[in-house]
Scaffold this motif. Sequence first.
Motif, PDB file in Angstrom:
ATOM      1  N   ARG A 160       7.340   0.118  -4.609  1.00 53.18           N
ATOM      2  CA  ARG A 160       6.478   0.922  -3.731  1.00 53.18           C
ATOM      3  C   ARG A 160       7.275   1.059  -2.424  1.00 53.18           C
ATOM      4  O   ARG A 160       8.280   1.759  -2.416  1.00 53.18           O
ATOM      5  CB  ARG A 160       5.113   0.245  -3.575  1.00 53.18           C
ATOM      6  N   ALA A 178       0.806  -1.224   0.000  1.00 51.66           N
ATOM      7  CA  ALA A 178       0.000   0.000   0.000  1.00 51.66           C
ATOM      8  C   ALA A 178       0.839   1.273   0.000  1.00 51.66           C
ATOM      9  O   ALA A 178       0.292   2.378  -0.002  1.00 51.66           O
ATOM     10  CB  ALA A 178      -0.919  -0.014   1.223  1.00 51.66           C
ATOM     11  N   GLN A 181      -3.186  -1.809  -6.152  1.00 48.01           N
ATOM     12  CA  GLN A 181      -1.790  -1.346  -6.061  1.00 48.01           C
ATOM     13  C   GLN A 181      -0.957  -1.991  -7.169  1.00 48.01           C
ATOM     14  O   GLN A 181      -0.122  -1.335  -7.794  1.00 48.01           O
ATOM     15  CB  GLN A 181      -1.209  -1.699  -4.698  1.00 48.01           C
TER      16      GLN A 181
END
Lengths: 441, 441, 441
Positions: free
Chosen positions: C317, C258, C340
């Motif tokens: 990420r 996330a 995502q």
Amino acid sequence: MSLLNKFDRTSPAVLGQDLHKFATCLYPICRSITGDGIRQTLAIIQKRIPLQTIAVPTGTQVFDWIVPKEWNIQDAYVADSSGKRVVDFRKCNLHVMNYSVPVHATLPVSDLRPHLFTIPEHPDWIPYRTSYYKEEWGFCLSHNEMLTLHDQEEYEICIDSTLADGYLNYGECYLPGQTTDEILISCHACHPSLANDNLSGLAVATALAEFLSTCDLRYSYRFLFIPGTIGAITWLAQNKEKVRNIRGGLVLTCLGDAGGFHYKKSRQGGSEIDKAAAHVLKIEGRFAEILEFSPYGYDERQYCSPGFDLPIGCLMRSVWGSFPEYHTSADNLDFIRPLQLAGSLRVCAAVLDVIENNRSYRNENPYCEPQLGRRGLFRSMGGEAGGRASGEEMMARLWVLNLSDGINSLLDIAERSGISFPRIKDAADLLFKEQLLSLIP
Amino acid sequence: MSLLNKFDRTSPAVLGQDLHKFATCLYPICRSITGDGIRQTLAIIQKRIPLQTIAVPTGTQVFDWIVPKEWNIQDAYVADSSGKRVVDFRKCNLHVMNYSVPVHATLPVSDLRPHLFTIPEHPDWIPYRTSYYKEEWGFCLSHNEMLTLHDQEEYEICIDSTLADGYLNYGECYLPGQTTDEILISCHACHPSLANDNLSGLAVATALAEFLSTCDLRYSYRFLFIPGTIGAITWLAQNKEKVRNIRGGLVLTCLGDAGGFHYKKSRQGGSEIDKAAAHVLKIEGRFAEILEFSPYGYDERQYCSPGFDLPIGCLMRSVWGSFPEYHTSADNLDFIRPLQLAGSLRVCAAVLDVIENNRSYRNENPYCEPQLGRRGLFRSMGGEAGGRASGEEMMARLWVLNLSDGINSLLDIAERSGISFPRIKDAADLLFKEQLLSLIP
Amino acid sequence: MSLLNKFDRTSPAVLGQDLHKFATCLYPICRSITGDGIRQTLAIIQKRIPLQTIAVPTGTQVFDWIVPKEWNIQDAYVADSSGKRVVDFRKCNLHVMNYSVPVHATLPVSDLRPHLFTIPEHPDWIPYRTSYYKEEWGFCLSHNEMLTLHDQEEYEICIDSTLADGYLNYGECYLPGQTTDEILISCHACHPSLANDNLSGLAVATALAEFLSTCDLRYSYRFLFIPGTIGAITWLAQNKEKVRNIRGGLVLTCLGDAGGFHYKKSRQGGSEIDKAAAHVLKIEGRFAEILEFSPYGYDERQYCSPGFDLPIGCLMRSVWGSFPEYHTSADNLDFIRPLQLAGSLRVCAAVLDVIENNRSYRNENPYCEPQLGRRGLFRSMGGEAGGRASGEEMMARLWVLNLSDGINSLLDIAERSGISFPRIKDAADLLFKEQLLSLIP
């Protein structure tokens, strides 16, 4: 010579009054990019400075553009059924969309509406609209005025204009200096009754030319009073050989409002004029801001097009479009202020003072410091008794001596030391007189 | 060799006591830019390090300057009508303006006042004043002392000094290394009873020379103990051939107070010594600050004059002039502290450790990483079991391998990685031993 | 062609489900740097994209490394005296230290402990450990599980693995474009049941190859699915001639959590891929961050070793090691999220869209602006009535015209203008169609 010393002999209040009076005299004229308005304007400027006026015929090819037809207007109105003018050009020349084609008709409001322009969020202000390159007509009025129009009523509309072969006019003032290298000062002269954009620029540029004409100049100066966009394009197209002499320049506009200064850099970004303007604004201007180049704005768009890439920036107080009065009837003579106009003129003079005096010197005693005390030029920051210079004067001398290696210019030294250019220049003059510096030719 | 490893064998407390004791021994001497005081000072330094002393006769031309007459002083006082000394040189040598010409007279206070100097905002402190290049005399006293002088009274004043042909003296300590390229360490030795400016510099420089004389050095080192300004100018004027060997250097002063470190960059700004000092202060020094070059300050002014433009910066704790005790009797032995002096010496050693060990290597396995695990040199940051290196040791090895392309120096690698120079050097030593690196000559 | 226009025809939700399903399908396999697990993984990827699989025999020298023995595992457990498995490889393949040598013994807990790995601060999670290059064995278990082992009891331990000559396998997917200049996309395929590191990378890379295979490409693309470190080293060692064609590339990993995006720059730092990724993340990615190169991380370590110094960065990420789930059983299929994954794929497409379309043009009307109004391409920001472009579309056109001097690329223009690359590209396409620009070959 120091432009600033000479400039500062006049009081800002007197200067400001003069500038505002000049703007007041130009205010009522209905200017456009062609026509009688701009010719009258040039004639008024010509009373103060040696202005050559040039007329370029309709249809002339200038790069990708063609000089348009000449536009003139006598009268325009919207009248109600009783014959009463509810919109009247004679009261305010902004009421007609600039370059409107002639029209005379009687129409119901519904057919009229697409031709009416207002500013709902400022219901008392009249917007300024143009349609130079698309044949259109329209009226601009306050939103409150528009609300008084009756849906059921028919209105007589009249725009008594002409759009015909003629000329594009502009004015050029050339002040020769010691070299043919020149500085270009450009301002547009095509807006009707709008004060900050662009009468402030006309007033400041005229006064600047008047002032420079009394000075012994290093560079030659060329002032252009031209219609926006098409005027700059026309001048560039017809003066390619002069372009080669341009060492730097400024586009002047929006110089009368209460805002802080903004200097928009040239496309090059690091040219001498860019550095000079940034230096002056850092020293002079509270709240001053340096803006990066962008390809929209005033005629720096043309001067900084990639084929020319001239080192010409744009000096403003408030940035166009950033204040609500921009391109409305609220940009009037109250919106521009005498002291602000005078302050803008001074900043112009300060920037040009840097350009005029930005020389490079060589320290003739480059090994260690010369003994300034013996020459009465030393003031210790510690406990040594010495001359009478201020601390900053003393530091300016030491910086000039330390950095005068033939490469750094006085502006470079001012920037690195954080001391104002005039003070650095004074130090260099003094050291030169003492034969401690030689001038790099 | 690692200077720091060797340096860190002595405790800071012991070092600090030694440094402070040395300053205490030098404190009472009435130094000036010439005369017995500086000669006595050099003699004391000479007991600790191999110091050559040089005497340059009055009248010698040194660039734009002339070596001045030698000044010596026996006694000085202001006495009241009862013969009582109200200002007494024997109590504090700051009471006489340094380089005062001889005078003996009886004067009313009104005639005396222009020759009296005080600090009203610190009424108990005596200021330090000089008049080297203008023949003057004066007394410095506390403001409270001055207030006790009676307007009606006449005072006997006496300055029993001499100003006559003689010598300018300075000391030079040369420590030869593997190359004749040299590092210059310079400090002024001309202030009378003032501790931070400049005894702290003398003490740290003497101890540094003493320490380096026990090391196997790559570069040669030259320490100068000289009168400020005229001494540096004299040395430069008479040693032009030595100047060519200077690879970098430091001016040392104000190294004993409680403030954080300041390194003032050389005029070049980006030289090896500038980068080394900035790196060390970033790693070592809380509250450390890097200052841009400016042409005022200590003798870096001369070393960084444009004809020489040597890469010589200035290391201080508090900056001269920025603390109220500067150039007053309050800059005394209490103002400098043993641990601060020891910390300053360590920073000097750390900077020189960088200079001594800053080499460039070439990775002999430049294609992909070499297999460090096989050599017991790998420690995974993930889940791989491996050697016993700390995370930062491991990263130092990877950085050295990755950036050792023959161009980056170890200091460049330390800067880019954010890892301290000694750790980067340790990694390079280890990889060199494993034949994974070759040294660029 | 615009990759993004094409890409955006699929809904992120649909894409995300597909990516997550693919990861789910790969999740149970016990991968390692060699063996059946990675072969099964490549076979599954091969169902979606044209993947060539390569097998390199144990013992092959690859630069400083040697291809290790092949590891395979059938079963492993720790059983108590009743024969009950208290640690069971069949339940979770993380339970065995990856690359454990075979062992079968009955041991008291005290002898077992040095071979047990837990995470006390996350007592329910199983850690992931490896010992590729040192012959070892071990079990990984949750801390709570370990606490249930009885000090007095003996346990049967069994690791039914083989470590024998075999192969190192990797997959290569080559998509030819108009030129042989190529972009390398690399991801490791050697982690067992771990989702973010590294199934997210495998899923995104596979989908990206699948997508690009439907596009008309300017550059050729090479996708590598390889065991970490030794795989990249092997590929580089055996494909030196292909390396010469690499214009840029990305290492993909940790793309499903996330967190905001992180792009770690290549060693070069200022290459086109570095600028493209930074530009896209600035425009696309809230909370995106650009990280400087460091010689630790994923296979960019090898691609950016000094002998190759390829312009290959790493897109993530959350950064490996910065989230507690990293290298534990908590990095599972719940930790990565469909939207995502889809967003990561889109960022990859956006970066490659820049690379594919980053051309340089020359303004064919470089002197002043061309008359855009005549071509229906002008929209005034002031009061001029004009075309229907948005303000930013208009500005994009002016920027492209102003900066298209044959030197600035569209990416340079996007960066200087602050306008997104796709909008700049649209403007260039339009102006090219109008013959206002010519393409620099």
